[in-house]
Every structure is written in C-alpha cells, then in structure tokens.
Motif scaffolding. Sequence first.
Motif, PDB file in Angstrom:
ATOM      1  N   TYR A   1       0.856  -1.183   0.000  1.00 24.34           N
ATOM      2  CA  TYR A   1       0.000   0.000   0.000  1.00 24.34           C
ATOM      3  C   TYR A   1       0.887   1.226   0.000  1.00 24.34           C
ATOM      4  CZ  TYR A   1      -3.295   3.533   1.756  1.00 24.34           C
ATOM      5  OH  TYR A   1      -4.052   4.656   1.913  1.00 24.34           O
ATOM      6  N   MET A   2       0.662   2.129  -0.942  1.00 24.44           N
ATOM      7  CA  MET A   2       1.506   3.303  -1.108  1.00 24.44           C
ATOM      8  C   MET A   2       0.963   4.526  -0.392  1.00 24.44           C
ATOM      9  SD  MET A   2       2.820   2.980  -5.000  1.00 24.44           S
ATOM     10  CE  MET A   2       4.133   4.132  -4.588  1.00 24.44           C
ATOM     11  N   GLY A   3      -0.207   4.412   0.217  1.00 25.24           N
ATOM     12  CA  GLY A   3      -0.776   5.534   0.931  1.00 25.24           C
ATOM     13  C   GLY A   3      -1.633   6.416   0.044  1.00 25.24           C
ATOM     14  N   MET A   4      -1.727   7.698   0.440  1.00 24.05           N
ATOM     15  CA  MET A   4      -2.620   8.633  -0.236  1.00 24.05           C
ATOM     16  C   MET A   4      -1.891   9.663  -1.093  1.00 24.05           C
ATOM     17  SD  MET A   4      -5.289   9.543   2.863  1.00 24.05           S
ATOM     18  CE  MET A   4      -6.242  10.641   1.794  1.00 24.05           C
ATOM     19  N   TRP A   5      -0.571   9.782  -0.908  1.00 22.60           N
ATOM     20  CA  TRP A   5       0.136  10.919  -1.503  1.00 22.60           C
ATOM     21  C   TRP A   5       1.214  10.457  -2.477  1.00 22.60           C
ATOM     22  CZ3 TRP A   5      -3.409  13.799   0.216  1.00 22.60           C
ATOM     23  CH2 TRP A   5      -3.855  13.729   1.534  1.00 22.60           C
ATOM     24  N   PHE A   6       1.638  11.368  -3.338  1.00 23.53           N
ATOM     25  CA  PHE A   6       2.646  11.059  -4.352  1.00 23.53           C
ATOM     26  C   PHE A   6       4.033  11.511  -3.900  1.00 23.53           C
ATOM     27  CE2 PHE A   6      -1.283  11.081  -6.848  1.00 23.53           C
ATOM     28  CZ  PHE A   6      -1.130   9.917  -7.593  1.00 23.53           C
ATOM     29  N   ASP A   7       4.321  11.364  -2.616  1.00 22.01           N
ATOM     30  CA  ASP A   7       5.614  11.776  -2.110  1.00 22.01           C
ATOM     31  C   ASP A   7       6.743  10.856  -2.546  1.00 22.01           C
ATOM     32  OD1 ASP A   7       4.338   9.874  -0.575  1.00 22.01           O
ATOM     33  OD2 ASP A   7       5.138  10.569   1.335  1.00 22.01           O
TER      34      ASP A   7
ATOM     35  N   GLY B   1       1.118  14.940   1.872  1.00 22.72           N
ATOM     36  CA  GLY B   1       0.074  15.651   2.593  1.00 22.72           C
ATOM     37  C   GLY B   1      -0.929  16.316   1.667  1.00 22.72           C
ATOM     38  N   LEU B   2      -1.962  16.905   2.283  1.00 22.59           N
ATOM     39  CA  LEU B   2      -3.041  17.499   1.501  1.00 22.59           C
ATOM     40  C   LEU B   2      -2.551  18.655   0.635  1.00 22.59           C
ATOM     41  CD1 LEU B   2      -6.047  17.478   0.865  1.00 22.59           C
ATOM     42  CD2 LEU B   2      -6.424  18.962   2.837  1.00 22.59           C
ATOM     43  N   GLN B   3      -1.720  19.518   1.201  1.00 23.49           N
ATOM     44  CA  GLN B   3      -1.196  20.630   0.417  1.00 23.49           C
ATOM     45  C   GLN B   3      -0.288  20.136  -0.702  1.00 23.49           C
ATOM     46  OE1 GLN B   3       0.612  23.363   3.228  1.00 23.49           O
ATOM     47  NE2 GLN B   3      -1.320  24.448   3.526  1.00 23.49           N
ATOM     48  N   GLY B   4       0.500  19.115  -0.408  1.00 24.99           N
ATOM     49  CA  GLY B   4       1.369  18.548  -1.434  1.00 24.99           C
ATOM     50  C   GLY B   4       0.579  17.905  -2.560  1.00 24.99           C
TER      51      GLY B   4
ATOM     52  N   SER C   1      -2.413  18.860  -3.558  1.00 24.87           N
ATOM     53  CA  SER C   1      -2.927  19.975  -4.359  1.00 24.87           C
ATOM     54  C   SER C   1      -1.833  20.541  -5.258  1.00 24.87           C
ATOM     55  CB  SER C   1      -3.467  21.075  -3.440  1.00 24.87           C
ATOM     56  OG  SER C   1      -4.554  20.595  -2.664  1.00 24.87           O
ATOM     57  N   ARG C   2      -0.616  20.595  -4.743  1.00 26.84           N
ATOM     58  CA  ARG C   2       0.504  21.082  -5.544  1.00 26.84           C
ATOM     59  C   ARG C   2       0.750  20.144  -6.732  1.00 26.84           C
ATOM     60  NH1 ARG C   2       3.994  20.950  -1.822  1.00 26.84           N
ATOM     61  NH2 ARG C   2       3.632  23.087  -1.115  1.00 26.84           N
ATOM     62  N   PHE C   3       0.718  18.849  -6.478  1.00 23.21           N
ATOM     63  CA  PHE C   3       0.936  17.866  -7.537  1.00 23.21           C
ATOM     64  C   PHE C   3      -0.144  17.974  -8.622  1.00 23.21           C
ATOM     65  CE2 PHE C   3       0.025  13.500  -9.110  1.00 23.21           C
ATOM     66  CZ  PHE C   3       1.183  13.321  -9.842  1.00 23.21           C
ATOM     67  N   VAL C   4      -1.395  18.073  -8.200  1.00 27.77           N
ATOM     68  CA  VAL C   4      -2.499  18.168  -9.155  1.00 27.77           C
ATOM     69  C   VAL C   4      -2.364  19.414 -10.021  1.00 27.77           C
ATOM     70  CG1 VAL C   4      -5.000  18.516  -9.348  1.00 27.77           C
ATOM     71  CG2 VAL C   4      -4.098  16.831  -7.733  1.00 27.77           C
ATOM     72  N   GLY C   5      -1.839  20.498  -9.464  1.00 26.64           N
ATOM     73  CA  GLY C   5      -1.756  21.752 -10.194  1.00 26.64           C
ATOM     74  C   GLY C   5      -0.503  21.928 -11.026  1.00 26.64           C
ATOM     75  N   GLU C   6       0.377  20.944 -11.072  1.00 27.11           N
ATOM     76  CA  GLU C   6       1.611  21.074 -11.840  1.00 27.11           C
ATOM     77  C   GLU C   6       1.341  21.198 -13.340  1.00 27.11           C
ATOM     78  OE1 GLU C   6       4.327  21.759 -10.608  1.00 27.11           O
ATOM     79  OE2 GLU C   6       4.910  20.537  -8.879  1.00 27.11           O
ATOM     80  N   ALA C   7       2.303  21.781 -14.065  1.00 22.22           N
ATOM     81  CA  ALA C   7       2.209  21.927 -15.516  1.00 22.22           C
ATOM     82  C   ALA C   7       2.307  20.566 -16.199  1.00 22.22           C
ATOM     83  CB  ALA C   7       3.315  22.854 -16.022  1.00 22.22           C
ATOM     84  N   ASP C   8       1.865  20.488 -17.447  1.00 23.65           N
ATOM     85  CA  ASP C   8       1.847  19.220 -18.185  1.00 23.65           C
ATOM     86  C   ASP C   8       3.235  18.590 -18.262  1.00 23.65           C
ATOM     87  OD1 ASP C   8      -0.840  19.499 -18.552  1.00 23.65           O
ATOM     88  OD2 ASP C   8      -0.732  20.049 -20.667  1.00 23.65           O
ATOM     89  N   GLU C   9       4.237  19.411 -18.515  1.00 23.23           N
ATOM     90  CA  GLU C   9       5.593  18.865 -18.627  1.00 23.23           C
ATOM     91  C   GLU C   9       6.014  18.185 -17.332  1.00 23.23           C
ATOM     92  OE1 GLU C   9       4.753  21.982 -19.164  1.00 23.23           O
ATOM     93  OE2 GLU C   9       4.827  22.173 -21.361  1.00 23.23           O
ATOM     94  N   LYS C  10       5.629  18.790 -16.202  1.00 22.75           N
ATOM     95  CA  LYS C  10       5.980  18.216 -14.901  1.00 22.75           C
ATOM     96  C   LYS C  10       5.191  16.925 -14.664  1.00 22.75           C
ATOM     97  CE  LYS C  10       8.544  18.997 -11.227  1.00 22.75           C
ATOM     98  NZ  LYS C  10       8.249  20.096 -10.295  1.00 22.75           N
ATOM     99  N   LYS C  11       3.964  16.857 -15.155  1.00 25.20           N
ATOM    100  CA  LYS C  11       3.159  15.644 -14.990  1.00 25.20           C
ATOM    101  C   LYS C  11       3.817  14.474 -15.734  1.00 25.20           C
ATOM    102  CE  LYS C  11      -0.520  17.554 -12.897  1.00 25.20           C
ATOM    103  NZ  LYS C  11      -1.501  18.213 -13.752  1.00 25.20           N
ATOM    104  N   ILE C  12       4.301  14.738 -16.945  1.00 27.38           N
ATOM    105  CA  ILE C  12       4.959  13.682 -17.730  1.00 27.38           C
ATOM    106  C   ILE C  12       6.220  13.214 -17.012  1.00 27.38           C
ATOM    107  CG2 ILE C  12       6.148  13.178 -19.891  1.00 27.38           C
ATOM    108  CD1 ILE C  12       4.216  15.151 -21.253  1.00 27.38           C
ATOM    109  N   LEU C  13       7.012  14.153 -16.554  1.00 25.07           N
ATOM    110  CA  LEU C  13       8.242  13.809 -15.830  1.00 25.07           C
ATOM    111  C   LEU C  13       7.918  13.046 -14.553  1.00 25.07           C
ATOM    112  CD1 LEU C  13      11.302  14.013 -15.468  1.00 25.07           C
ATOM    113  CD2 LEU C  13      10.947  16.245 -14.366  1.00 25.07           C
ATOM    114  N   SER C  14       6.864  13.466 -13.847  1.00 24.87           N
ATOM    115  CA  SER C  14       6.476  12.791 -12.606  1.00 24.87           C
ATOM    116  C   SER C  14       6.064  11.345 -12.869  1.00 24.87           C
ATOM    117  CB  SER C  14       5.326  13.547 -11.940  1.00 24.87           C
ATOM    118  OG  SER C  14       5.750  14.786 -11.446  1.00 24.87           O
ATOM    119  N   ALA C  15       5.357  11.122 -13.970  1.00 20.21           N
ATOM    120  CA  ALA C  15       4.942   9.758 -14.322  1.00 20.21           C
ATOM    121  C   ALA C  15       6.158   8.882 -14.577  1.00 20.21           C
ATOM    122  CB  ALA C  15       4.026   9.786 -15.539  1.00 20.21           C
TER     123      ALA C  15
END
Length: 333
Positions: free
Chosen positions: A38-44, A52-55, A57-71
């Motif tokens: 189980y990885m939990g609730m967050w993408f840390d 955390g909750l603020q983190g 929200s930060r992840f969800v709001g990232e730019a497309d380029e950052k989303k691709i890199l994060s994946a």
Amino acid sequence: MTEMRIVFHIGMGKTGTTSIQHALANSTTALANQKSAYMGMWFDAIDPAYGGLQGFSRFVGEADEKKILSAEVFHRYLVDRAEKEGIETYIFSNEGLFQAGPQLELFFSTLQAQGLSISFVVYLRDPRAWLPSAYTQWAIRHKTNEGPVQDFPTAARRLITQYQMIRFWRENFGTALKVKPFDSSLDVIQDFAGILGLDLPKSDTRRLERAEPADTLLRAMFNTRFQDKVLPDEFDRFVTNSSSAPPPSLQDMAKRCFNHQAAEEIIAEKRELFEYIRDNIGFDFFDEEPRPSNLPDDTELQRRVIDYLVEVTFDQAQRLKRLERLIYDHMGK
C-alpha cells in the motif's frame, strides 16, 4: 518477473474510503506476504513536496511537462521497488483523485504508455444516501464554502456535481475502470479486497461513524460565524464565541442541517447525468425509493447539546487551569 500492476482507489468520498485506507495502512505484513504494498494517499514517492493534503494539491496543479516527468519518475520508483522487494501489486487510495481526474489525465496516460498495468476502482452511492452524508462532511464539519453554513438545498446542488466525474473516468479510462455500488450494509474492506484478489484482515471497526446530531449542530453553529472556509479541527481547537454577532437560532440551524427533503428535487435536476449512469454504468438510482429526512427530536437534540456543552465546559476549564499553572511557574510563583 511477473507483470507489475498498480490499482488506484479513487473514491468517491463518503463511500468507505477512510475504512479502506485504515485497513490497508494496518495490513503491511499481510500485503507483503501476498507480494503487495500500500503506497498511501500521496505522491511523495515522486517528490517529498507532494506529501500531505497541500502537497497533493501542488501535484495536481503542476504543468503538463511536470506531470509527464512525474509519471516517468513514479514508474522508475515502482520498477526499482518491485525488483528489490518482489512486489507485484501496488495499491494507492485517495478519494481526491476522483475529482482531480482531468488534471491528472496526462500523468495516468503517461504511466500507461510506460507499459504499466493500471486500473481504477470507484464506488458510487445512491445520491439519496450520499447527499446528506456529503452535506454533513463538506458543508458543516469542513465548511468548504465562503460565508455562513449553507442550507441543504444550496450546498447539495453544489456537491451533487461530483457525480459528473464518472463521465471523465469512463470516457478516458473505461477499460481500466471498475465501478462498484456502495451502501451502508456493504463490508467495503472485504469487497475491495475481492477486487484486488487479495486477503485483508477482517475488522469490526468502521471509521468515521456518523456523528451525533448534537455534535453536527454545534459545529454548524461554530463554523457559520466565519466568512472563510473552516477545517474540522478549528472547532476542536477553538470552541468559543469569537464573534460579536448574536448567536444563531439553534432551532433554525437544526432545520438547515437536517432537513434533506430537497434531495429528490436536486437529483431530478441532474436527471440526464443519472440516466447516463444508468445507461452506461448500469446503476439505476431511479428505482430507489425517496428517503425521508431523519429530523432529530427537538427535546432529545437539546438534551444532547447540553451534554456536549457540559463536556466542552469541563475540558476548557481544565485547559485554563493548566495554562494558569504554566504561567505561574514561568513567573516563578
């Protein structure tokens, strides 16, 4: 190596999500014995800043380029951990994903393009049962609107739009999506375990049981004093009159909080949406009977409010006494 998979439990909120998360978090050994984690609730795992909750929200709001890199970073993390620990199934649970789907579409599609087996699980609840529960959670306990606590029809019309997200998930990830019905009689932990094909320990404890009306009413009376949004812990930390305005009427607030008779009208206003769910998901909520408002008895409600106030008064008195002692000790008296 056996094909690695990740299952995202995405909600909806108020469908046993906290129970599932609590069970998963307390089943580390049982999951490990089944080559699962189980990885939990967050993408840390991608970046500690996303914890955390603020983190989140930060992840969800990232730019497309950052989303691709994060994946790509997330996929490498999963592969590396699987090779080291022999994990075949990863589980991630966060009900916030249901509403964040459009912002995270690129992240999830990039994960799929990496060749990762990915699936999504969502529970849907009859809106007649869901709306009162959601109203208590997101209009009273956690006041998510500006201004005073809204009455049920006002807040419910805002909250019912959460069902709209089923369109996004079905139309973008339909082959990877599993939709399950939820009701209060369901053992959601064992049901979810069955979807995973894993064994989870049975538990007799349900998380976040429905609050007593007296507690809900006091929170409404407290939160309605503030113009801004109010988190649940504000009531716990500051049960006090912080406003010079006269106290709202307890009876009027009770009617505002517990009269759910507008549910049928609100559901009818979204008929096209629930026809879509009936025709494409297979859940026909129109077959369900209207549910009467469970208005608390005025006398019993007042009695329980007094009970709560007595406990609050004693607790505040103890806190003040401890504070006095600390001050006196600090002053050397």
